[in-house]
Design a protein around this motif. Structure first.
Motif, mmCIF file in Angstrom:
data_model
loop_
_atom_site.group_PDB
_atom_site.id
_atom_site.type_symbol
_atom_site.label_atom_id
_atom_site.label_comp_id
_atom_site.label_asym_id
_atom_site.label_seq_id
_atom_site.Cartn_x
_atom_site.Cartn_y
_atom_site.Cartn_z
ATOM 1 N N ARG B 15 0.781 -0.927 -0.022
ATOM 2 C CA ARG B 15 -0.060 0.054 0.152
ATOM 3 C C ARG B 15 0.664 1.002 -0.249
ATOM 4 O O ARG B 15 0.436 2.338 -0.299
ATOM 5 C CB ARG B 15 -0.201 0.321 1.151
ATOM 6 N N ARG B 62 4.418 8.439 4.229
ATOM 7 C CA ARG B 62 3.251 8.260 4.711
ATOM 8 C C ARG B 62 2.955 9.644 5.040
ATOM 9 O O ARG B 62 3.589 10.722 5.771
ATOM 10 C CB ARG B 62 2.735 7.340 5.287
ATOM 11 N N GLU B 81 -1.712 12.127 -3.076
ATOM 12 C CA GLU B 81 -2.926 9.953 -3.186
ATOM 13 C C GLU B 81 -3.527 9.912 -4.525
ATOM 14 O O GLU B 81 -3.521 9.147 -4.946
ATOM 15 C CB GLU B 81 -3.369 9.967 -1.531
ATOM 16 N N PHE B 131 -9.864 10.148 -1.486
ATOM 17 C CA PHE B 131 -8.423 9.364 -0.712
ATOM 18 C C PHE B 131 -8.486 9.909 1.170
ATOM 19 O O PHE B 131 -7.258 9.550 1.453
ATOM 20 C CB PHE B 131 -6.989 9.626 -1.475
ATOM 21 N N ASP B 133 -9.651 8.775 3.409
ATOM 22 C CA ASP B 133 -9.580 7.496 4.084
ATOM 23 C C ASP B 133 -8.019 6.953 4.213
ATOM 24 O O ASP B 133 -7.804 6.815 5.404
ATOM 25 C CB ASP B 133 -10.392 6.727 3.439
ATOM 26 N N ARG B 134 -7.469 6.986 3.150
ATOM 27 C CA ARG B 134 -6.742 6.588 3.055
ATOM 28 C C ARG B 134 -5.567 7.643 3.936
ATOM 29 O O ARG B 134 -4.754 6.452 4.733
ATOM 30 C CB ARG B 134 -5.837 6.214 1.432
ATOM 31 N N GLU B 137 -6.178 6.568 7.472
ATOM 32 C CA GLU B 137 -5.280 5.432 7.780
ATOM 33 C C GLU B 137 -3.875 5.346 7.878
ATOM 34 O O GLU B 137 -3.418 4.912 9.304
ATOM 35 C CB GLU B 137 -5.132 4.427 6.619
ATOM 36 N N ASP B 138 -2.555 6.298 7.271
ATOM 37 C CA ASP B 138 -1.430 6.729 7.239
ATOM 38 C C ASP B 138 -1.322 7.146 8.936
ATOM 39 O O ASP B 138 -0.692 6.709 10.028
ATOM 40 C CB ASP B 138 -1.397 8.018 6.401
#
Lengths: 174, 177
Positions: B15, B62, B81, B131, B133-134, B137-138
């Motif tokens: 990822r 990240r 992202e 992106f 959520d991504r 998440e990071d």
């Protein structure tokens, strides 16, 4: 949070670092010029005490700024975060306003450092508190504590792990 | 007093955005914020460190946007992202760090054009926060791993507590290489 009466004078005696299993000494400290917060009034939910040496840390992403960003995660665990330093209320007010902090900063200002001493995290020669963290459960018992090297921002992983443990316990007790 | 060296809780994997060989002996992970001036300076530091270490280093970036302090940081991270989804993460990453003073949405769109992205798709991804959520998440992985501000580096999964300068970072890398 409403206006609160002083419940008791904080103990002034220095002790060694309090840790898991110790009863968290109660205190009542000013959060703003006309508001005090006592530990006792927060009974029933986890409390995070973050002692830090001084307002106005020179980096933009300092410890309090970091916790400000992580606040939603603490709220998810129903935990209350309190920052504590020996700075006075007006200093806290300016610092908090400038950094847009959304949690209380308590002034352990008079008698200076009395609460920090009660928790065993006052630095005598320096006149400031250690960079120390305490997670207190809803019953007022310390469940985790950590003193960071004074120049190292400890981050939030230890707090979050301690809160996780508390939540797990609560689940299992159900 | 115990020393506290937190470790990465989310292992480096497919990822992640990576520069350098997957089998490099050292992996350097940065948690950063595109609007943070310290990260802006660290951008040049990472570049020098990568030049000096070559194939011995893999670099991972990240997102750790400090949104309350930096109002443009979240959108900038989403833009990186969104570019990543079109195979242009690093082009956007560089543009963002090289233009930290200009991170309005219109600027992000311009960088997308300059990076040769499909601008229609980019715009759509930005508007739908495809992106977000991504990025979260990071952020959450960083919070759980002991990220204590930006930038925070991890050398082979262990938090690096030294300064964001070439020499100390290089020696931390050399110690594990």
């Amino acid at each position: 949070m409403g206006k609160v009466e002083i419940v008791s004078a904080p103990p002034a005696k220095a002790t060694s670092l309090l840790g898991a299993g110790d009863v968290a000494p109660d205190f009542s400290l000013p959060a703003t010029p006309d508001q005090r917060i006592s530990l006792r009034e927060l009974r029933g939910r986890p409390v995070i005490l973050a002692f830090y040496p001084a307002d106005w840390s020179p980096v933009c992403s300092d410890q309090m700024g970091l916790y400000n960003e992580i606040l939603p995660e603490f709220s998810r665990q129903n935990a209350e975060l309190l920052g504590i330093s020996v700075d006075g209320v007006w200093c806290h007010l300016a610092f908090s306003g400038q950094r847009k902090l959304h949690f209380p900063l308590l002034a352990d200002f008079e008698p200076k450092g009395a609460v920090a001493r009660a928790y065993g995290v006052y630095r005598d020669g320096d006149g400031v508190t250690e960079r120390a963290l305490f997670v207190i459960d809803g019953g007022g018992v310390i469940r985790w504590s950590y003193v960071s090297p004074i120049g190292v921002n400890p981050g939030a992983d230890g707090i979050l792990a301690a809160l996780d443990d508390l939540s797990r316990e609560k689940e299992m007790a159900r | 007093m115990s020393t506290h060296s937190p470790r990465l809780t989310l292992p480096v994997g497919t990822r992640d955005h990576a520069l350098g060989p997957a089998d490099a002996p050292v992996t350097l992970v940065e948690y950063g914020d595109y609007e943070c001036p310290h990260c802006g300076r660290a951008h040049g530091v990472v570049r020098s460190v990568r030049q000096k270490t070559g194939d011995r280093l893999r670099f991972i970036y990240r997102n750790f946007p400090l949104s309350k302090a930096h109002p443009h940081a979240m959108h900038a991270a989403e833009a990186a992202e969104a570019a990543g989804a079109q195979g242009r993460f690093w082009e956007m990453h560089d543009k963002l760090f090289e233009n930290q003073q200009n991170l309005e949405d219109a600027d992000l769109l311009r960088y997308a054009q300059e990076a040769g992205l499909d601008v229609g798709r980019f715009t759509q991804d930005m508007e739908s926060h495809a992106f977000a959520d991504r990025v979260q998440e990071d952020f959450r992985s960083g919070m759980r791993s002991g990220v204590n501000g930006t930038p925070t580096f991890f050398v082979n999964d262990v938090r690096y507590n030294g300064g964001s300068r070439v020499e100390p970072l290089l020696s931390a890398i050399e110690r594990v290489a």
